[in-house]
Design a protein around this motif. Sequence first.
Motif, mmCIF file in Angstrom:
data_model
loop_
_atom_site.group_PDB
_atom_site.id
_atom_site.type_symbol
_atom_site.label_atom_id
_atom_site.label_comp_id
_atom_site.label_asym_id
_atom_site.label_seq_id
_atom_site.Cartn_x
_atom_site.Cartn_y
_atom_site.Cartn_z
ATOM 1 N N GLU A 58 -32.246 76.099 78.160
ATOM 2 C CA GLU A 58 -32.185 75.562 79.516
ATOM 3 C C GLU A 58 -31.140 74.467 79.542
ATOM 4 O OE1 GLU A 58 -35.926 74.432 81.205
ATOM 5 O OE2 GLU A 58 -36.964 76.134 80.326
ATOM 6 N N ALA A 59 -30.467 74.332 80.684
ATOM 7 C CA ALA A 59 -29.444 73.296 80.814
ATOM 8 C C ALA A 59 -29.313 72.891 82.272
ATOM 9 C CB ALA A 59 -28.101 73.793 80.289
ATOM 10 N N ALA A 60 -28.793 71.687 82.480
ATOM 11 C CA ALA A 60 -28.512 71.187 83.825
ATOM 12 C C ALA A 60 -27.277 70.297 83.727
ATOM 13 C CB ALA A 60 -29.693 70.396 84.367
ATOM 14 N N THR A 61 -26.459 70.314 84.777
ATOM 15 C CA THR A 61 -25.260 69.482 84.787
ATOM 16 C C THR A 61 -24.769 69.277 86.206
ATOM 17 O OG1 THR A 61 -23.111 69.162 83.712
ATOM 18 C CG2 THR A 61 -23.536 71.336 84.609
ATOM 19 N N ALA A 62 -23.894 68.301 86.361
ATOM 20 C CA ALA A 62 -23.159 68.134 87.618
ATOM 21 C C ALA A 62 -21.901 68.992 87.506
ATOM 22 C CB ALA A 62 -22.778 66.670 87.817
ATOM 23 N N VAL A 63 -21.525 69.638 88.600
ATOM 24 C CA VAL A 63 -20.304 70.449 88.625
ATOM 25 C C VAL A 63 -19.452 69.979 89.794
ATOM 26 C CG1 VAL A 63 -21.382 72.322 89.952
ATOM 27 C CG2 VAL A 63 -19.341 72.776 88.622
ATOM 28 N N HIS A 64 -18.167 69.876 89.560
ATOM 29 C CA HIS A 64 -17.228 69.435 90.583
ATOM 30 C C HIS A 64 -16.570 70.655 91.215
ATOM 31 C CE1 HIS A 64 -17.416 65.178 89.375
ATOM 32 N NE2 HIS A 64 -17.699 65.714 88.209
ATOM 33 N N LEU A 65 -16.747 70.822 92.505
ATOM 34 C CA LEU A 65 -16.070 71.879 93.253
ATOM 35 C C LEU A 65 -14.790 71.252 93.796
ATOM 36 C CD1 LEU A 65 -17.640 74.294 95.843
ATOM 37 C CD2 LEU A 65 -15.396 73.292 96.155
ATOM 38 N N GLN A 66 -13.671 71.763 93.337
ATOM 39 C CA GLN A 66 -12.359 71.209 93.700
ATOM 40 C C GLN A 66 -11.556 72.296 94.400
ATOM 41 O OE1 GLN A 66 -10.338 69.112 90.518
ATOM 42 N NE2 GLN A 66 -8.392 69.933 91.206
ATOM 43 N N ARG A 67 -11.108 72.052 95.604
ATOM 44 C CA ARG A 67 -10.375 73.061 96.360
ATOM 45 C C ARG A 67 -8.862 72.898 96.309
ATOM 46 N NH1 ARG A 67 -13.340 76.708 98.498
ATOM 47 N NH2 ARG A 67 -15.496 76.256 98.959
ATOM 48 N N GLN A 68 -8.349 71.695 96.206
ATOM 49 C CA GLN A 68 -6.894 71.527 96.187
ATOM 50 C C GLN A 68 -6.345 71.965 94.843
ATOM 51 O OE1 GLN A 68 -8.910 68.786 96.153
ATOM 52 N NE2 GLN A 68 -8.154 67.360 94.640
ATOM 53 N N GLU A 69 -5.025 72.117 94.782
ATOM 54 C CA GLU A 69 -4.393 72.490 93.526
ATOM 55 C C GLU A 69 -4.627 71.393 92.501
ATOM 56 O OE1 GLU A 69 -0.523 74.127 93.383
ATOM 57 O OE2 GLU A 69 -0.631 74.831 95.440
ATOM 58 N N SER A 70 -4.677 71.794 91.267
ATOM 59 C CA SER A 70 -4.941 70.861 90.180
ATOM 60 C C SER A 70 -3.835 69.822 90.058
ATOM 61 C CB SER A 70 -5.068 71.622 88.864
ATOM 62 O OG SER A 70 -5.146 70.709 87.797
ATOM 63 N N ALA A 71 -4.236 68.594 89.839
ATOM 64 C CA ALA A 71 -3.269 67.516 89.609
ATOM 65 C C ALA A 71 -2.643 67.641 88.234
ATOM 66 C CB ALA A 71 -3.971 66.166 89.730
ATOM 67 N N PHE A 72 -3.192 68.528 87.403
ATOM 68 C CA PHE A 72 -2.696 68.685 86.045
ATOM 69 C C PHE A 72 -1.606 69.742 85.936
ATOM 70 C CE2 PHE A 72 -7.057 67.135 85.727
ATOM 71 C CZ PHE A 72 -6.799 65.937 85.100
ATOM 72 N N LYS A 73 -1.307 70.446 87.029
ATOM 73 C CA LYS A 73 -0.231 71.426 86.990
ATOM 74 C C LYS A 73 1.110 70.696 86.911
ATOM 75 C CE LYS A 73 -2.488 75.220 89.327
ATOM 76 N NZ LYS A 73 -2.451 76.163 90.422
ATOM 77 N N ALA A 74 2.056 71.334 86.294
ATOM 78 C CA ALA A 74 3.381 70.719 86.153
ATOM 79 C C ALA A 74 4.030 70.541 87.518
ATOM 80 C CB ALA A 74 4.262 71.595 85.253
ATOM 81 N N ALA A 75 4.661 69.418 87.695
ATOM 82 C CA ALA A 75 5.376 69.135 88.950
ATOM 83 C C ALA A 75 6.667 69.964 88.974
ATOM 84 C CB ALA A 75 5.701 67.652 89.031
ATOM 85 N N PRO A 76 7.113 70.371 90.156
ATOM 86 C CA PRO A 76 8.381 71.111 90.224
ATOM 87 C C PRO A 76 9.519 70.228 89.772
ATOM 88 C CG PRO A 76 7.602 70.559 92.428
ATOM 89 C CD PRO A 76 6.529 70.138 91.456
ATOM 90 N N PRO A 77 10.578 70.839 89.231
ATOM 91 C CA PRO A 77 11.709 70.024 88.769
ATOM 92 C C PRO A 77 12.365 69.280 89.940
ATOM 93 C CG PRO A 77 12.235 72.368 88.653
ATOM 94 C CD PRO A 77 10.783 72.253 89.050
ATOM 95 N N ALA A 78 12.835 68.093 89.659
ATOM 96 C CA ALA A 78 13.513 67.285 90.691
ATOM 97 C C ALA A 78 14.835 67.944 91.043
ATOM 98 C CB ALA A 78 13.740 65.872 90.179
ATOM 99 N N SER A 79 15.163 67.937 92.318
ATOM 100 C CA SER A 79 16.457 68.519 92.745
ATOM 101 C C SER A 79 17.560 67.514 92.493
ATOM 102 C CB SER A 79 16.401 68.938 94.211
ATOM 103 O OG SER A 79 16.027 67.843 94.994
ATOM 104 N N SER A 80 18.731 68.030 92.193
ATOM 105 C CA SER A 80 19.837 67.103 91.888
ATOM 106 C C SER A 80 20.868 67.083 92.965
ATOM 107 C CB SER A 80 20.493 67.479 90.572
ATOM 108 O OG SER A 80 20.775 68.854 90.518
#
Length: 105
Positions: A83-105
């Motif tokens: 048996e187990a119990a936990t809190a779970v986070h439902l996150q709808r936006q894109e992950s903040a951990f994804k790589a940012a797009p390259p900066a335009s020059s």
Amino acid sequence: PATLELPTIFSPNNDGVNDFYKPRMSFAEWAEWEVFTRDGQRVFYGQTVEASWDGTVGGRPAPQGVYFVRARCGNTQTPDTPEAATAVHLQRQESAFKAAPPASS
């Protein structure tokens, strides 16, 4: 014996990654698990090892935030019932951990 592990985050945003919440079970023949809001309202009830929650309540997307999961599972080979119990986070936006797009020059 059966084993049970509960993930603590999922993101039902149709990006193909973690779009469904499902307890991780091994050697389980049966399962019973529930998802609750912070106020204690049950929003999902699963009765099979294959069951998964798509992050909806009454056919509509559940609000982003913290939910609580309670689960148990087992099999006919051993009397152990994890048996187990936990809190779970439902996150709808894109992950903040994804790589940012390259900066335009």
